[in-house]
Design a protein around this motif. Structure first.
Motif, PDB file in Angstrom:
ATOM      1  N   VAL A  79      57.944  11.879  79.092  1.00 14.94           N
ATOM      2  CA  VAL A  79      58.843  10.763  78.774  1.00 14.94           C
ATOM      3  C   VAL A  79      60.097  10.862  79.634  1.00 14.94           C
ATOM      4  O   VAL A  79      60.776  11.890  79.616  1.00 14.94           O
ATOM      5  CB  VAL A  79      59.260  10.809  77.279  1.00 14.94           C
ATOM      6  N   ARG A 124      52.992  14.132  76.093  1.00 14.68           N
ATOM      7  CA  ARG A 124      53.290  12.963  76.900  1.00 14.68           C
ATOM      8  C   ARG A 124      54.610  13.158  77.620  1.00 14.68           C
ATOM      9  O   ARG A 124      55.576  13.636  77.045  1.00 14.68           O
ATOM     10  CB  ARG A 124      53.373  11.723  76.004  1.00 14.68           C
ATOM     11  N   MET A 163      59.020  16.265  77.437  1.00 16.84           N
ATOM     12  CA  MET A 163      57.645  16.204  76.973  1.00 16.84           C
ATOM     13  C   MET A 163      57.640  16.034  75.452  1.00 16.84           C
ATOM     14  O   MET A 163      58.193  16.867  74.745  1.00 16.84           O
ATOM     15  CB  MET A 163      56.899  17.503  77.303  1.00 16.84           C
ATOM     16  N   ASP A 164      57.029  14.965  74.978  1.00 15.70           N
ATOM     17  CA  ASP A 164      56.721  14.899  73.547  1.00 15.70           C
ATOM     18  C   ASP A 164      55.488  15.781  73.372  1.00 15.70           C
ATOM     19  O   ASP A 164      54.598  15.763  74.224  1.00 15.70           O
ATOM     20  CB  ASP A 164      56.331  13.468  73.147  1.00 15.70           C
ATOM     21  N   MET A 170      57.007  16.828  68.359  1.00 12.52           N
ATOM     22  CA  MET A 170      58.396  16.983  68.719  1.00 12.52           C
ATOM     23  C   MET A 170      58.766  15.945  69.762  1.00 12.52           C
ATOM     24  O   MET A 170      58.022  15.746  70.714  1.00 12.52           O
ATOM     25  CB  MET A 170      58.616  18.375  69.292  1.00 12.52           C
ATOM     26  N   GLN A 171      59.892  15.279  69.538  1.00 14.35           N
ATOM     27  CA  GLN A 171      60.383  14.301  70.511  1.00 14.35           C
ATOM     28  C   GLN A 171      61.835  14.580  70.838  1.00 14.35           C
ATOM     29  O   GLN A 171      62.616  14.915  69.972  1.00 14.35           O
ATOM     30  CB  GLN A 171      60.313  12.890  69.925  1.00 14.35           C
TER      31      GLN A 171
END
Ligand SMILES: [Cu+2]
Lengths: 172, 198
Positions: free
Chosen positions: B150, B148, B158-159, A88-89
């Motif tokens: 960001v 990660r 957070m990714d 998820m981004q």
């Protein structure tokens, strides 16, 4: 002819919906180039610093959603959520969200949202969140649209708690 | 004539398929089956009340383990809302369906915030908070979970891997449930795990 009449009726309906749902004064924005329907914000718990606002935006002329303001959070950003493989981004859209003339963009879970950041306190179900969305038009004009978003349960999927008789306007 | 033959052939194939499905006692799960995986064997992390929890605490239950963060406006709440629906679909068996949420953002996700957040879904959901960055890193690595930090304008996000890991009642890692899978399919898979281990 009939088609035009129908289109006008649809537009009128859209304005009535904005008037009812978003609390926009129809006279003040009678020629506004965007229609916003069904705006809502996901409720938060105390200590939670951010949440998302969701809605449907129809542009009657090409516009770009570039930002916003709300009394409930000092920072407002336009974000996109997406799955990249199994990850998820979430990303801020650096150039805003462009909406073509006649297009409707759905800000909904799993896609775009207006991110409300650094909430000083929780937003609760039943609360109405005033939100001013800022657009730019093709000729570089700035346009502010005031809406009021209903707060829906954190654990829900964002559907309205009750359909109090209001329609959803011209979507899709 | 040729068309009739083709139709006949299709019928024969259909019969074979039905017979095969009926004979196989291992029809496929909806989720990706990862039985025997050499990762995700266990976790040792404090919960929202500060008690150290590990997988063995949940023996006899189907555990759905998810990594996420609270400041996430939709993917995490969507996954948790799906888990609520899975539990509801399981009926009485839902009592033994345990959702465990591990935050990948312990910097902001304090035990109090995580507890309040999970309570908005289901008070029986367990929240685990890695006490420091090294523990978070080691846990994520043990589960092959990516995360990660960001920066986004004023803040950070957070990714993270949005897969849900599912353990059978014997505590073995069995399934990787993708984010996009529906509650109904998820519940069917969980019911199968209960059925195979009395
Ligand atoms: Cu966001």
């Amino acid at each position: 002819m009939e088609r035009t009449l129908f289109a006008v009726r649809r537009n009128l309906l859209a304005w009535l919906v904005v008037g009812a749902v978003a609390g926009v004064s129809a006279t003040a924005h009678a020629h506004a180039p965007v229609t916003i329907t069904d705006p809502w914000v996901r409720a938060t718990v105390p200590g939670q610093k951010a949440t998302g606002a969701f809605m449907h935006i129809t542009a009657h002329e090409a516009v770009t959603l570039v930002g916003g303001k709300t009394p409930v959070a000092p920072v407002v950003e336009i974000h996109e959520m997406k799955m990249v493989g199994d990850r998820m981004q979430m990303r801020a859209l650096p150039n805003g969200l462009a909406i073509g003339a006649g297009q409707t963009v759905h800000l909904e879970p799993g896609g775009y949202h207006v991110m409300l950041i650094d909430l000083p306190k929780a937003v609760e179900v039943g609360q109405k969140v005033p939100l001013t969305l800022t657009f730019t038009t093709a000729n570089g004009q700035r346009l502010d649209v005031d809406i009021e978003a209903e707060v829906r349960p954190l654990g829900g999927m964002g559907r309205p708690m009750s359909h109090g008789g209001h329609g959803h306007g011209p979507q899709r | 004539m040729a068309r009739l033959f083709a139709a006949w052939r299709r019928i024969v194939w259909a019969i074979c398929a039905v017979v095969l499905a009926a004979c196989s006692d291992q029809p496929a799960f909806h989720a990706q089956e990862i039985t025997g995986a050499d990762f995700g064997r266990d976790f040792v992390l404090p919960d929202t009340e500060g008690r150290v929890r590990r997988l063995a605490d949940f023996r006899g239950e189907v555990v759905a383990l998810y990594f996420g963060f609270i400041q996430c406006p939709d993917v995490c709440p969507t996954a948790l809302a799906r888990a609520v629906e899975v539990k509801r679909l399981l009926g009485a068996q839902g009592e033994r369906f345990r959702v465990v949420f591990v935050t990948v953002d312990p910097e902001r996700d304090t035990p109090e915030v995580v507890r309040a957040y999970l309570n908005a879904f289901d008070p029986t959901f367990v929240g685990l908070i890695p006490p420091d960055a090294a523990t978070l890193e080691a846990t994520a690595k043990a589960f092959r979970v990516f995360y990660r930090k960001v920066p986004t304008g004023a803040s950070y996000t957070m990714d993270h891997t949005a897969t849900t890991f599912v353990y059978d009642p014997k505590g073995r890692l069995r399934l990787a449930v993708p984010h996009a899978m529906g509650a109904k399919e998820f519940a069917e898979d969980v019911a199968r795990l209960f059925a195979e281990a009395p």
